[in-house]
Motif scaffolding. Structure first.
Motif, short mmCIF file in Angstrom:
data_model
loop_
_atom_site.label_atom_id
_atom_site.label_comp_id
_atom_site.label_asym_id
_atom_site.label_seq_id
_atom_site.Cartn_x
_atom_site.Cartn_y
_atom_site.Cartn_z
N MET A 64 5.76 0.46 31.59
CA MET A 64 5.25 1.47 32.51
C MET A 64 6.14 2.72 32.53
N LEU A 65 7.27 2.67 31.82
CA LEU A 65 8.19 3.81 31.78
C LEU A 65 7.83 4.73 30.62
N SER A 66 8.21 5.99 30.77
CA SER A 66 8.09 6.90 29.64
C SER A 66 9.18 6.55 28.63
N ASP A 67 8.97 6.94 27.38
CA ASP A 67 9.97 6.68 26.34
C ASP A 67 11.31 7.29 26.72
N GLU A 68 11.28 8.45 27.32
CA GLU A 68 12.51 9.14 27.70
C GLU A 68 13.26 8.37 28.78
N ASP A 69 12.52 7.90 29.80
CA ASP A 69 13.16 7.14 30.88
C ASP A 69 13.74 5.83 30.35
N LYS A 70 13.00 5.17 29.50
CA LYS A 70 13.45 3.90 28.96
C LYS A 70 14.70 4.08 28.12
N GLU A 71 14.73 5.10 27.30
CA GLU A 71 15.90 5.38 26.47
C GLU A 71 17.11 5.70 27.34
N GLU A 72 16.89 6.46 28.40
CA GLU A 72 18.00 6.83 29.29
C GLU A 72 18.57 5.60 29.99
N ILE A 73 17.70 4.71 30.45
CA ILE A 73 18.16 3.48 31.11
C ILE A 73 18.96 2.62 30.15
N LEU A 74 18.47 2.43 28.95
CA LEU A 74 19.17 1.61 27.97
C LEU A 74 20.52 2.20 27.61
N GLU A 75 20.59 3.51 27.45
CA GLU A 75 21.86 4.16 27.14
C GLU A 75 22.87 3.96 28.26
N GLU A 76 22.40 4.08 29.48
CA GLU A 76 23.31 3.90 30.62
C GLU A 76 23.80 2.46 30.70
N LEU A 77 22.90 1.49 30.50
CA LEU A 77 23.30 0.08 30.54
C LEU A 77 24.27 -0.26 29.41
N GLU A 78 24.03 0.31 28.23
CA GLU A 78 24.94 0.09 27.10
C GLU A 78 26.32 0.65 27.40
N GLN A 79 26.37 1.82 28.03
CA GLN A 79 27.66 2.42 28.36
C GLN A 79 28.41 1.57 29.39
N LEU A 80 27.69 1.07 30.38
CA LEU A 80 28.32 0.21 31.37
C LEU A 80 28.84 -1.08 30.73
N GLN A 81 28.09 -1.61 29.77
CA GLN A 81 28.55 -2.81 29.08
C GLN A 81 29.81 -2.54 28.28
N ARG A 82 29.86 -1.39 27.60
CA ARG A 82 31.06 -1.04 26.82
C ARG A 82 32.31 -0.95 27.70
N HIS A 83 32.10 -0.52 28.96
CA HIS A 83 33.23 -0.39 29.88
C HIS A 83 33.43 -1.67 30.71
N ASN A 84 32.71 -2.74 30.34
CA ASN A 84 32.88 -4.04 30.99
C ASN A 84 32.57 -3.99 32.49
N LEU A 85 31.55 -3.21 32.86
CA LEU A 85 31.18 -3.04 34.26
C LEU A 85 29.83 -3.65 34.60
N LEU A 86 28.98 -3.84 33.61
CA LEU A 86 27.69 -4.48 33.81
C LEU A 86 27.30 -5.14 32.49
N PHE A 87 26.68 -6.32 32.58
CA PHE A 87 26.46 -7.14 31.39
C PHE A 87 27.80 -7.42 30.70
N SER A 88 28.84 -7.56 31.53
CA SER A 88 30.18 -7.80 31.00
C SER A 88 30.28 -9.21 30.42
N GLU A 89 31.26 -9.39 29.57
CA GLU A 89 31.42 -10.67 28.88
C GLU A 89 31.63 -11.80 29.88
N GLU A 90 30.92 -12.89 29.65
CA GLU A 90 31.03 -14.03 30.55
C GLU A 90 32.39 -14.70 30.42
N ALA A 91 32.98 -15.00 31.55
CA ALA A 91 34.27 -15.67 31.56
C ALA A 91 34.12 -17.08 30.99
N GLY A 92 34.97 -17.43 30.05
CA GLY A 92 34.92 -18.77 29.46
C GLY A 92 35.33 -19.83 30.47
N GLU A 93 34.76 -21.00 30.33
CA GLU A 93 35.12 -22.08 31.25
C GLU A 93 36.57 -22.48 31.04
#
Length: 477
Positions: A64-93
């Motif tokens: 339901m998103l425009s291509d532009e909105d979807k691309e912007e969301i993915l870029e932001e989520l990727e950046q947050l992951q690179r900085h270990n702030l969202l979708f961060s690596e799961e702590a090993g048991e």
């Protein structure tokens, strides 16, 4: 590209709406984020998609998103992951590492198995703990303090909580033990932090002044509004205790205007219990706040389904709504300079416990013990009187603590509890209260479902308040 290979989103990211915010909590980094509507919906779709297929097809997400909105969301989520702030690596048991024999750092000293109230929900059987009414002797109390100092390793500070029943029914012994404990600790280069948990019936002015002078922290019992308190906390003759308790509490806390909101230092907390009779318990918290009480903790009762005050499933939504209302009232009162602290809204994101504590919780049974009036040792105050959980005795110090029980409690961490392994609250809840789990299921590793559900609700409100606090001072969260 957002890397989600072998990544369970719902296990490691919790999204929810609270107040006027859409929130994402990253479990492994502890980061909080506010989301716009489009990003919130996008992540929600990802979670729902992964339930049917672990491999997410981004072509099917956000249609339901425009291509532009979807691309912007993915870029932001990727950046947050690179900085270990969202979708961060799961702590090993990892299993907490302990040394043997156990290092005991805190002790609950049952100086009175007797009480001057007859609270309807008392887990201690009105102070009896399954035995007879008795007071701890000075000799046994001294043995207990010696035991703590001897088994506290190199720790410079130990903790002792005077408990009951009602510990002020044995005030003379409490005073002697405080004096003895300070002297004995000083001799071995240590310090004992004392706390006393009381129903405040006997907390007259001289006693309150003594506790303040000796820097003894206090936990004071009050359930809230007069009719609520008196229903569950009467004297043996059935008369309510509110009118006796409140003046004593207010006089005592006036001596502690700068008490810590985090239960450290020389603190006080007024602690209550709510039942199905007051699912609107936020009114009880606000009643106490309006009395001038600044440090408040009100917790759900743990009871048998047969008890008329125990919760049914139909009560849970009302309880959650009460937490929602209370969260907004915390903000409202703060704006009016009537700030108070509700203990379970202290999120602990900035200065919370270390990872081993987050994995295993309170340390009952190996770092924390309780001692009964006759000198028996148990994992915590709620296990006292349950012979299958007796760890040892002060009078048989050479026998040590039961190694099988010590190991059982040490191994009762979130990875040993099936319900905890994929829960987003696992590093904050630590698997819940050991005693509540046993009371509900008979097993340490089977969580108490109601306690789990309400703990998660408290955390959601706590994180919301943390964001609101951060936004109010103009910093990023």
């Amino acid at each position: 590209m957002l890397n989600l290979k072998n990544y369970n989103i719902s296990k490691n990211i919790h999204i929810y709406e609270q107040g006027n915010l859409r929130i994402a909590y990253d479990v492994n980094s502890g980061s909080l984020h506010t989301l716009d509507k489009k990003t919130y919906s996008f992540i929600k779709e990802m979670i729902e998609s992964q339930r049917s297929n672990p491999l997410i097809d981004f072509n099917l997400i956000g249609q339901m998103l425009s291509d532009e909105d979807k691309e912007e969301i993915l870029e932001e989520l990727e950046q947050l992951q690179r900085h270990n702030l969202l979708f961060s690596e799961e702590a090993g048991e990892q299993e907490p590492i302990y040394i043997s024999p156990p290092i005991i750092k805190a002790m609950c000293l049952h100086v009175a198995h007797d009480c001057n109230l007859r609270c309807g929900y008392c887990f201690a059987g009105t102070g009896l703990f399954g035995g007879c009414r008795e007071l701890m002797s000075l000799e046994t109390g001294r043995e207990a303090i010696d035991y703590l100092l001897k088994h506290s390793g190199s720790r410079p500070q130990c903790e002792v909580d005077f408990f009951g029943g009602e510990p002020l029914m044995n005030l003379a012994v409490v005073k002697e033990l405080i004096s003895y404990g300070k002297m004995a600790a000083k001799k071995v280069g240590k310090r004992i932090k004392f706390t006393l948990t009381t129903n405040a019936i006997l907390l007259d002015e001289p006693t309150a002044s003594y506790l303040e002078k000796e820097e003894v922290s206090v936990v004071l019992s009050l359930d809230g509004r007069k009719e609520v308190n008196d229903r569950m906390r009467p004297f043996s003759n059935g008369k309510g205790s509110y009118d006796r308790i409140v003046p004593n509490i207010l006089r005592a806390i006036k001596k502690r205007p700068n008490t810590s909101p985090y239960a450290i230092g020389n603190y006080y907390y007024v602690r209550g219990t709510y039942t199905r009779h007051n699912t609107d318990f936020h009114l009880d918290v606000l009643h106490m706040a309006d009395l001038g009480i600044k440090r408040i903790s009100v917790e759900p009762v743990v009871a048998s389904p047969e008890d008329d005050f125990s919760f049914s499933q139909e009560d849970i939504q009302k309880v959650k709504e009460s937490y929602d209302i209370l969260g907004e009232k915390v903000l409202e009162y703060s704006k009016k300079n009537k700030e108070f602290t509700f203990f379970h809204f202290n999120a602990g994101l900035d200065d919370g416990p270390c990872l081993p504590k987050r994995l295993s919780g309170c340390g009952a049974g190996h770092e924390y013990i309780a001692v009964s009036p006759e000198g028996s040792i148990y994992p915590c105050h709620q296990f006292v009187g349950q012979e299958e959980y007796k760890l040892g005795s002060l009078h048989e110090p050479d026998s040590g603590l039961r190694t099988d029980l010590v190991e059982k409690f040490r191994n009762t961490n979130i990875y040993a509890k099936e319900d905890c392994r994929t829960c987003w609250a696992r590093f904050s809840c630590s698997g819940g209260c050991h005693a509540a789990n046993v009371s509900h299921s008979g097993e340490l590793t089977k969580v108490y479902p109601l306690g789990c559900e309400l703990q998660k609700k408290r955390l959601e409100v706590a994180y919301y308040l943390k964001i609101k606090e951060t936004l109010a001072v103009g910093t990023n969260c």
